[in-house]
Design a protein around this motif. Structure first.
Motif, PDB file in Angstrom:
ATOM      1  N   LEU A  42       0.820  -1.213   0.000  1.00  0.00           N
ATOM      2  CA  LEU A  42       0.000   0.000   0.000  1.00  0.00           C
ATOM      3  C   LEU A  42       0.855   1.265   0.000  1.00  0.00           C
ATOM      4  CD1 LEU A  42      -2.736  -0.958   2.617  1.00  0.00           C
ATOM      5  CD2 LEU A  42      -3.000  -0.839   0.149  1.00  0.00           C
ATOM      6  N   ALA A  84      -2.992   5.233   0.249  1.00  0.00           N
ATOM      7  CA  ALA A  84      -3.870   4.055   0.287  1.00  0.00           C
ATOM      8  C   ALA A  84      -3.913   3.467   1.692  1.00  0.00           C
ATOM      9  CB  ALA A  84      -3.386   3.005  -0.719  1.00  0.00           C
ATOM     10  N   ARG A  87      -6.200   5.695   3.793  1.00  0.00           N
ATOM     11  CA  ARG A  87      -7.615   5.470   3.441  1.00  0.00           C
ATOM     12  C   ARG A  87      -8.095   4.099   3.904  1.00  0.00           C
ATOM     13  NH1 ARG A  87      -7.541   8.524  -2.353  1.00  0.00           N
ATOM     14  NH2 ARG A  87      -7.726  10.611  -1.468  1.00  0.00           N
ATOM     15  N   THR A  88      -7.223   3.099   3.818  1.00  0.00           N
ATOM     16  CA  THR A  88      -7.582   1.761   4.287  1.00  0.00           C
ATOM     17  C   THR A  88      -7.853   1.789   5.787  1.00  0.00           C
ATOM     18  OG1 THR A  88      -6.271   0.723   2.541  1.00  0.00           O
ATOM     19  CG2 THR A  88      -6.801  -0.636   4.460  1.00  0.00           C
ATOM     20  N   CYS A  89      -7.022   2.500   6.530  1.00  0.00           N
ATOM     21  CA  CYS A  89      -7.246   2.637   7.977  1.00  0.00           C
ATOM     22  C   CYS A  89      -8.588   3.306   8.258  1.00  0.00           C
ATOM     23  CB  CYS A  89      -6.111   3.424   8.624  1.00  0.00           C
ATOM     24  SG  CYS A  89      -4.561   2.523   8.734  1.00  0.00           S
ATOM     25  N   ILE A 123     -11.343   0.764   7.529  1.00  0.00           N
ATOM     26  CA  ILE A 123     -11.387  -0.247   8.592  1.00  0.00           C
ATOM     27  C   ILE A 123     -12.000   0.344   9.858  1.00  0.00           C
ATOM     28  CG2 ILE A 123      -9.945  -1.629  10.149  1.00  0.00           C
ATOM     29  CD1 ILE A 123      -8.118  -2.138   7.690  1.00  0.00           C
TER      30      ILE A 123
END
Length: 179
Positions: free
Chosen positions: A149, A153, A156-158, A161
């Motif tokens: 990542l 990214a 944004r993933t955090c 989640i």
């Protein structure tokens, strides 16, 4: 320690309502700001907005204290820690390391308190033994994702989640309050 003292008096469903509000509200706030500030730098902290060290310590104490408490009572300490760390836009390795170290300390502190409130049973130990072989698989997958990542990214993933944890906590809170 506060979690152990309040263990029998806590309303876990209402605590989950609080955590769900944090875990859903913060990503929504970040996404709202990102939508209305397109074109501005989103990957690096703005030097003009570097916080006062005292105010930052107060925030750290509040969010991380809440995380330790909710981790003890409801195993849901992630949203408060993320609410503190994500706005800092830390390097992804620093953020993962900080969270790992924080929860290592929290879990070591919780261990004797869980004994004190009677949370360890043969079933708990059996579950731990069954799940232990999956730890290296999780570490391996986490390292692969971490390397794959980009910083944006990862951020944004955090956020996604965290939002997902909030939805899960909201559902658990609803189910707990409806009993």
């Amino acid at each position: 320690m506060i979690g152990a003292l309040l263990w029998s008096r806590m309303s876990v469903p209402w605590l989950k309502v609080l955590l769900a509000t944090v875990a859903i509200g913060f990503p929504l706030q970040w996404w709202w700001k990102a939508y209305f500030t397109k074109g501005q730098s989103q990957g690096k902290p703005d030097p003009a907005k570097i916080e006062n060290a005292t105010l930052d310590r107060i925030r750290a104490f509040g969010w991380c204290g809440l995380a330790g408490f909710t981790s003890f009572v409801a195993h849901a300490g992630g949203p408060p820690v993320l609410a503190y760390l994500l706005p800092k836009k830390m390097d992804k390795a620093a953020q993962v390391g900080t969270m790992s170290f924080f929860f290592m300390i929290v879990n070591y502190v919780k261990f004797p308190q869980y004994f004190a409130v009677g949370q360890f049973s043969p079933q708990v130990w059996a579950s731990a033994l069954v799940l232990a072989p999956f730890v290296p698989i999780g570490v391996w997958l986490g390292l692969r994702l971490h390397r794959a990542l980009s910083p944006l990214a990862f951020q944004r993933t955090c956020q996604v989640i965290m939002f997902g944890m909030g939805v899960k906590l909201a559902i658990e809170a609803y189910n707990g309050l409806m009993k």
